[in-house]
Scaffold this active site. Structure first.
Site, PDB file in Angstrom:
ATOM      1  NE  ARG A 165      -3.840  -2.334   0.645  1.00  0.00           N
ATOM      2  CZ  ARG A 165      -3.762  -3.549   0.129  1.00  0.00           C
ATOM      3  NH1 ARG A 165      -2.832  -3.844  -0.768  1.00  0.00           N
ATOM      4  NH2 ARG A 165      -4.627  -4.482   0.466  1.00  0.00           N
ATOM      5  CB  SER A 239      -8.741  -1.288   4.450  1.00  0.00           C
ATOM      6  OG  SER A 239      -9.220  -2.477   3.891  1.00  0.00           O
ATOM      7  CD  GLU A 335      -5.215   0.847   2.657  1.00  0.00           C
ATOM      8  OE1 GLU A 335      -4.888  -0.168   3.288  1.00  0.00           O
ATOM      9  OE2 GLU A 335      -6.005   0.826   1.691  1.00  0.00           O
TER      10      GLU A 335
HETATM   11  P1  FAD Z   1      -8.581   9.348  -4.717  1.00  0.00           P
HETATM   12  O1  FAD Z   1      -9.250   8.973  -3.445  1.00  0.00           O
HETATM   13  O2  FAD Z   1      -9.216  10.373  -5.564  1.00  0.00           O
HETATM   14  O3  FAD Z   1      -7.099   9.795  -4.389  1.00  0.00           O
HETATM   15  C1  FAD Z   1      -6.281   8.997  -3.554  1.00  0.00           C
HETATM   16  C2  FAD Z   1      -4.885   9.652  -3.491  1.00  0.00           C
HETATM   17  O4  FAD Z   1      -4.287   9.614  -4.771  1.00  0.00           O
HETATM   18  C3  FAD Z   1      -4.935  11.120  -3.103  1.00  0.00           C
HETATM   19  O5  FAD Z   1      -3.768  11.402  -2.359  1.00  0.00           O
HETATM   20  C4  FAD Z   1      -4.906  11.861  -4.428  1.00  0.00           C
HETATM   21  O6  FAD Z   1      -4.334  13.130  -4.319  1.00  0.00           O
HETATM   22  C5  FAD Z   1      -4.022  10.936  -5.265  1.00  0.00           C
HETATM   23  N1  FAD Z   1      -4.390  10.889  -6.694  1.00  0.00           N
HETATM   24  C6  FAD Z   1      -5.559  10.501  -7.240  1.00  0.00           C
HETATM   25  N2  FAD Z   1      -5.478  10.508  -8.578  1.00  0.00           N
HETATM   26  C7  FAD Z   1      -4.231  10.913  -8.895  1.00  0.00           C
HETATM   27  C8  FAD Z   1      -3.523  11.121 -10.127  1.00  0.00           C
HETATM   28  N3  FAD Z   1      -4.076  10.893 -11.321  1.00  0.00           N
HETATM   29  N4  FAD Z   1      -2.237  11.559 -10.055  1.00  0.00           N
HETATM   30  C9  FAD Z   1      -1.639  11.790  -8.871  1.00  0.00           C
HETATM   31  N5  FAD Z   1      -2.250  11.612  -7.677  1.00  0.00           N
HETATM   32  C10 FAD Z   1      -3.521  11.173  -7.696  1.00  0.00           C
HETATM   33  N6  FAD Z   1      -7.826  -0.082  -2.123  1.00  0.00           N
HETATM   34  C11 FAD Z   1      -7.047  -1.171  -2.342  1.00  0.00           C
HETATM   35  O7  FAD Z   1      -5.819  -1.053  -2.494  1.00  0.00           O
HETATM   36  N7  FAD Z   1      -7.577  -2.422  -2.386  1.00  0.00           N
HETATM   37  C12 FAD Z   1      -8.895  -2.640  -2.228  1.00  0.00           C
HETATM   38  O8  FAD Z   1      -9.334  -3.791  -2.302  1.00  0.00           O
HETATM   39  C13 FAD Z   1      -9.746  -1.518  -1.983  1.00  0.00           C
HETATM   40  N8  FAD Z   1     -11.057  -1.696  -1.757  1.00  0.00           N
HETATM   41  C14 FAD Z   1     -11.849  -0.604  -1.503  1.00  0.00           C
HETATM   42  C15 FAD Z   1     -13.209  -0.822  -1.259  1.00  0.00           C
HETATM   43  C16 FAD Z   1     -14.053   0.253  -1.017  1.00  0.00           C
HETATM   44  C17 FAD Z   1     -15.520   0.006  -0.751  1.00  0.00           C
HETATM   45  C18 FAD Z   1     -13.537   1.572  -1.023  1.00  0.00           C
HETATM   46  C19 FAD Z   1     -14.443   2.737  -0.804  1.00  0.00           C
HETATM   47  C20 FAD Z   1     -12.174   1.782  -1.231  1.00  0.00           C
HETATM   48  C21 FAD Z   1     -11.320   0.696  -1.471  1.00  0.00           C
HETATM   49  N9  FAD Z   1      -9.950   0.863  -1.693  1.00  0.00           N
HETATM   50  C22 FAD Z   1      -9.153  -0.230  -1.946  1.00  0.00           C
HETATM   51  C23 FAD Z   1      -9.344   2.203  -1.635  1.00  0.00           C
HETATM   52  C24 FAD Z   1      -9.426   2.994  -2.974  1.00  0.00           C
HETATM   53  O9  FAD Z   1     -10.501   2.565  -3.750  1.00  0.00           O
HETATM   54  C25 FAD Z   1      -8.161   2.862  -3.797  1.00  0.00           C
HETATM   55  O10 FAD Z   1      -7.044   3.298  -3.067  1.00  0.00           O
HETATM   56  C26 FAD Z   1      -8.250   3.645  -5.132  1.00  0.00           C
HETATM   57  O11 FAD Z   1      -7.110   3.398  -5.910  1.00  0.00           O
HETATM   58  C27 FAD Z   1      -8.390   5.165  -4.928  1.00  0.00           C
HETATM   59  O12 FAD Z   1      -8.682   5.723  -6.199  1.00  0.00           O
HETATM   60  P2  FAD Z   1      -9.348   7.138  -6.345  1.00  0.00           P
HETATM   61  O13 FAD Z   1      -9.345   7.488  -7.782  1.00  0.00           O
HETATM   62  O14 FAD Z   1     -10.662   7.142  -5.664  1.00  0.00           O
HETATM   63  O15 FAD Z   1      -8.299   8.029  -5.557  1.00  0.00           O
HETATM   64  P1  NAP Z   2     -10.057 -11.392   4.245  1.00  0.00           P
HETATM   65  O1  NAP Z   2     -10.100 -12.250   3.027  1.00  0.00           O
HETATM   66  O2  NAP Z   2     -11.082 -11.550   5.315  1.00  0.00           O
HETATM   67  O3  NAP Z   2      -8.626 -11.503   4.900  1.00  0.00           O
HETATM   68  C1  NAP Z   2      -8.274 -10.755   6.069  1.00  0.00           C
HETATM   69  C2  NAP Z   2      -6.858 -10.313   5.941  1.00  0.00           C
HETATM   70  O4  NAP Z   2      -6.029 -11.441   5.856  1.00  0.00           O
HETATM   71  C3  NAP Z   2      -6.672  -9.503   4.708  1.00  0.00           C
HETATM   72  O5  NAP Z   2      -6.389  -8.222   5.140  1.00  0.00           O
HETATM   73  C4  NAP Z   2      -5.526 -10.148   3.943  1.00  0.00           C
HETATM   74  O6  NAP Z   2      -4.405  -9.280   3.834  1.00  0.00           O
HETATM   75  C5  NAP Z   2      -5.105 -11.310   4.800  1.00  0.00           C
HETATM   76  N1  NAP Z   2      -5.090 -12.565   4.019  1.00  0.00           N
HETATM   77  C6  NAP Z   2      -6.157 -13.336   3.670  1.00  0.00           C
HETATM   78  N2  NAP Z   2      -5.730 -14.427   3.007  1.00  0.00           N
HETATM   79  C7  NAP Z   2      -4.382 -14.336   2.936  1.00  0.00           C
HETATM   80  C8  NAP Z   2      -3.365 -15.147   2.365  1.00  0.00           C
HETATM   81  N3  NAP Z   2      -3.657 -16.303   1.766  1.00  0.00           N
HETATM   82  N4  NAP Z   2      -2.080 -14.738   2.460  1.00  0.00           N
HETATM   83  C9  NAP Z   2      -1.764 -13.572   3.071  1.00  0.00           C
HETATM   84  N5  NAP Z   2      -2.692 -12.746   3.624  1.00  0.00           N
HETATM   85  C10 NAP Z   2      -3.972 -13.138   3.566  1.00  0.00           C
HETATM   86  O7  NAP Z   2     -10.036  -9.846   3.814  1.00  0.00           O
HETATM   87  P2  NAP Z   2     -11.186  -8.912   3.252  1.00  0.00           P
HETATM   88  O8  NAP Z   2     -11.368  -7.794   4.181  1.00  0.00           O
HETATM   89  O9  NAP Z   2     -12.362  -9.727   2.823  1.00  0.00           O
HETATM   90  O10 NAP Z   2     -10.478  -8.325   1.963  1.00  0.00           O
HETATM   91  C11 NAP Z   2     -10.189  -9.161   0.867  1.00  0.00           C
HETATM   92  C12 NAP Z   2      -9.080  -8.559   0.035  1.00  0.00           C
HETATM   93  O11 NAP Z   2      -9.516  -7.289  -0.474  1.00  0.00           O
HETATM   94  C13 NAP Z   2      -7.812  -8.298   0.824  1.00  0.00           C
HETATM   95  O12 NAP Z   2      -6.704  -8.570  -0.001  1.00  0.00           O
HETATM   96  C14 NAP Z   2      -7.883  -6.823   1.160  1.00  0.00           C
HETATM   97  O13 NAP Z   2      -6.593  -6.230   1.246  1.00  0.00           O
HETATM   98  C15 NAP Z   2      -8.655  -6.259  -0.021  1.00  0.00           C
HETATM   99  N6  NAP Z   2      -9.428  -5.075   0.383  1.00  0.00           N
HETATM  100  C16 NAP Z   2      -8.760  -3.903   0.528  1.00  0.00           C
HETATM  101  C17 NAP Z   2      -9.430  -2.748   0.899  1.00  0.00           C
HETATM  102  C18 NAP Z   2      -8.704  -1.428   0.984  1.00  0.00           C
HETATM  103  O14 NAP Z   2      -9.364  -0.407   1.079  1.00  0.00           O
HETATM  104  N7  NAP Z   2      -7.401  -1.433   0.970  1.00  0.00           N
HETATM  105  C19 NAP Z   2     -10.795  -2.791   1.127  1.00  0.00           C
HETATM  106  C20 NAP Z   2     -11.438  -4.023   1.001  1.00  0.00           C
HETATM  107  C21 NAP Z   2     -10.741  -5.164   0.628  1.00  0.00           C
HETATM  108  P3  NAP Z   2      -4.185  -8.204   2.668  1.00  0.00           P
HETATM  109  O15 NAP Z   2      -5.095  -7.073   2.997  1.00  0.00           O
HETATM  110  O16 NAP Z   2      -2.749  -7.850   2.817  1.00  0.00           O
HETATM  111  O17 NAP Z   2      -4.511  -8.841   1.373  1.00  0.00           O
END
Ligand code: FAD
Ligand code: NAP
Length: 339
Positions: A165, A239, A335
């Site tokens: 991340r 998250s 995050e």
């Molecule tokens: P924004 O929120 O608009 O911006 C995020 C950051 O990036 C800010 O600092 C902004 O200034 C910068 N930014 C945006 N666009 C640009 C650009 N073109 N150039 C330079 N800087 C820029 N994230 C995960 O990693 N994994 C997931 O599974 C995941 N699941 C999610 C589920 C839900 C329900 C929600 C609401 C969020 C989730 N996220 C997840 C977080 C988020 O969706 C991601 O981080 C996504 O990439 C953010 O994109 P955005 O366009 O909305 O960015």
């Molecule tokens: P989950 O499957 O319930 O798992 C819980 C946590 O365990 C996750 O955070 C994941 O880490 C870790 N995990 C699960 N299986 C694993 C494996 N085989 N090896 C190593 N780590 C493992 O999680 P969940 O909440 O439903 O999310 C599913 C996936 O979507 C995850 O990868 C999560 O990161 C991603 N997600 C991200 C966001 C966001 O905003 N960043 C939001 C929703 C979901 P990791 O998170 O490191 O994968």
């Protein structure tokens, strides 16, 4: 032709639905729009914030400057071999739209990243990841425009310094570049990764024996829809915290007190703890503070319960941080980007 608007509400531009405003707001539909913008005195004399879908942002106050919303569109194939294809997407494409485009073309690599909100341009910011895949696994290169000068620069995978991340754009290059396009290296031969999380269980429920990339995508979508709040209905940014990394010694000592702790060994010998499990163990699932709350189905997600301010959400996150620290001696890191 750009139009700089004044005193715009950002409520519909952040998925937490926080009702703050910005002094100036502009949408960029082409790189030429950006070159026009950087000559403008309002842009030159104000603090800048680039946004995509606003799904990884928490506004705790009005933004005292200019918000630049990136709408650059277009997905194309740059080159291909018999086994691989380089796909270039402009920054304003919806992330999930790119995933669906790749699946429709039978290109493998993005399916585990289905239904992540937001735009392609933000995907390298935190090296988005889910279900065992991060964009660093499929990344080829990106193009970025320097925010102050408009100079274009290409970044390869090494330049981006991707981590969990993390990337160079969240650290030493913070606020330096507008990412205008991202290219991905996808596979034509199908190698699926279904071992992570509940993908295989979901495929079994779907009665799929020989999954296609579309099946894997559908399984990921079904799991996500069952656990995660839909930002269109309930404000959230996914998250709120990262999963913390601890030493093996710390993990083993926690394991003696908390037998069921969810942890995964990392290649460097440390352990990744599931932050959602830590929060839930503190009894915080569903916990409410003012108008913010911990999501009942996934404790890692904080939600806007009803007209929360950014500070309501932030204070809840501080409460969660303190509880987790007092219980486990582990410090969670936020995050979501706080403004
Ligand atoms: P924004 O929120 O608009 O911006 C995020 C950051 O990036 C800010 O600092 C902004 O200034 C910068 N930014 C945006 N666009 C640009 C650009 N073109 N150039 C330079 N800087 C820029 N994230 C995960 O990693 N994994 C997931 O599974 C995941 N699941 C999610 C589920 C839900 C329900 C929600 C609401 C969020 C989730 N996220 C997840 C977080 C988020 O969706 C991601 O981080 C996504 O990439 C953010 O994109 P955005 O366009 O909305 O960015
Ligand atoms: P989950 O499957 O319930 O798992 C819980 C946590 O365990 C996750 O955070 C994941 O880490 C870790 N995990 C699960 N299986 C694993 C494996 N085989 N090896 C190593 N780590 C493992 O999680 P969940 O909440 O439903 O999310 C599913 C996936 O979507 C995850 O990868 C999560 O990161 C991603 N997600 C991200 C966001 C966001 O905003 N960043 C939001 C929703 C979901 P990791 O998170 O490191 O994968």
């Amino acid at each position: 032709m750009i139009e700089i608007k004044q005193q715009i509400s950002l409520k519909s531009y952040n998925t937490f639905g926080i009702d703050v405003s910005c002094n100036y707001f502009v949408e960029i539909n082409s790189e030429n729009d950006f070159f026009e913008l950087i000559k403008n005195n309002i842009y030159k004399n104000n603090q800048k914030l680039i946004i995509g879908g606003g799904s990884n942002i928490l506004f705790t106050k009005n933004f005292d400057g200019i918000v630049v919303k990136i709408n650059l569109k277009g997905i194309s194939i740059k080159s291909e071999t018999e086994t691989e294809v380089i796909v270039k997407s402009y920054a304003g494409e919806g992330w999930h739209d790119l995933v669906l485009w790749s699946i429709a073309n039978n290109f493998c690599g993005l399916e585990n990243l289905s239904l992540i909100p937001g735009c392609v341009g933000a995907s390298p910011m935190q090296n988005i990841g889910a279900y065992g895949v991060e964009i660093k696994d499929v990344f080829y290169e990106l193009e970025a425009l320097e925010i102050e000068t408009g100079l274009k620069k290409k970044f390869n995978i090494k330049d981006c310094k991707f981590g969990y991340r993390e990337s160079v754009f969240k650290n030493e290059m913070k606020n330096r570049y507008l990412i205008s396009s991202v290219s991905f290296k996808l596979k034509k031969n199908i190698i699926l990764n279904t071992l992570y999380g509940a993908i295989n269980e979901e495929l079994a429920i779907m009665q799929v024996n020989n999954p296609t990339i579309k099946d894997v995508s559908n399984a990921v979508i079904a799991i996500r829809q069952s656990k995660l709040p839909d930002p269109k209905i309930t404000g959230n940014a996914g998250s709120f915290f990262k999963n913390p990394e601890v030493s093996k010694e710390k993990y083993l000592s926690l394991k003696t007190s908390f037998e069921n702790i969810v942890a995964y060994p990392l290649p460097n010998g440390n352990y990744k703890l599931a932050a959602g499990w830590l929060i839930e163990k503190c009894g915080l699932k569903g916990f409410e503070l003012d108008n913010a709350s911990v999501h009942t189905k996934q404790a890692l997600v904080l939600i806007n319960k009803s007209n929360a301010t950014g500070n309501n959400i932030y204070q809840l996150s501080t409460y969660v941080l303190q509880k987790v620290f007092n219980t486990f001696g582990v410090t969670l890191e936020r995050e979501v980007n706080i403004f």
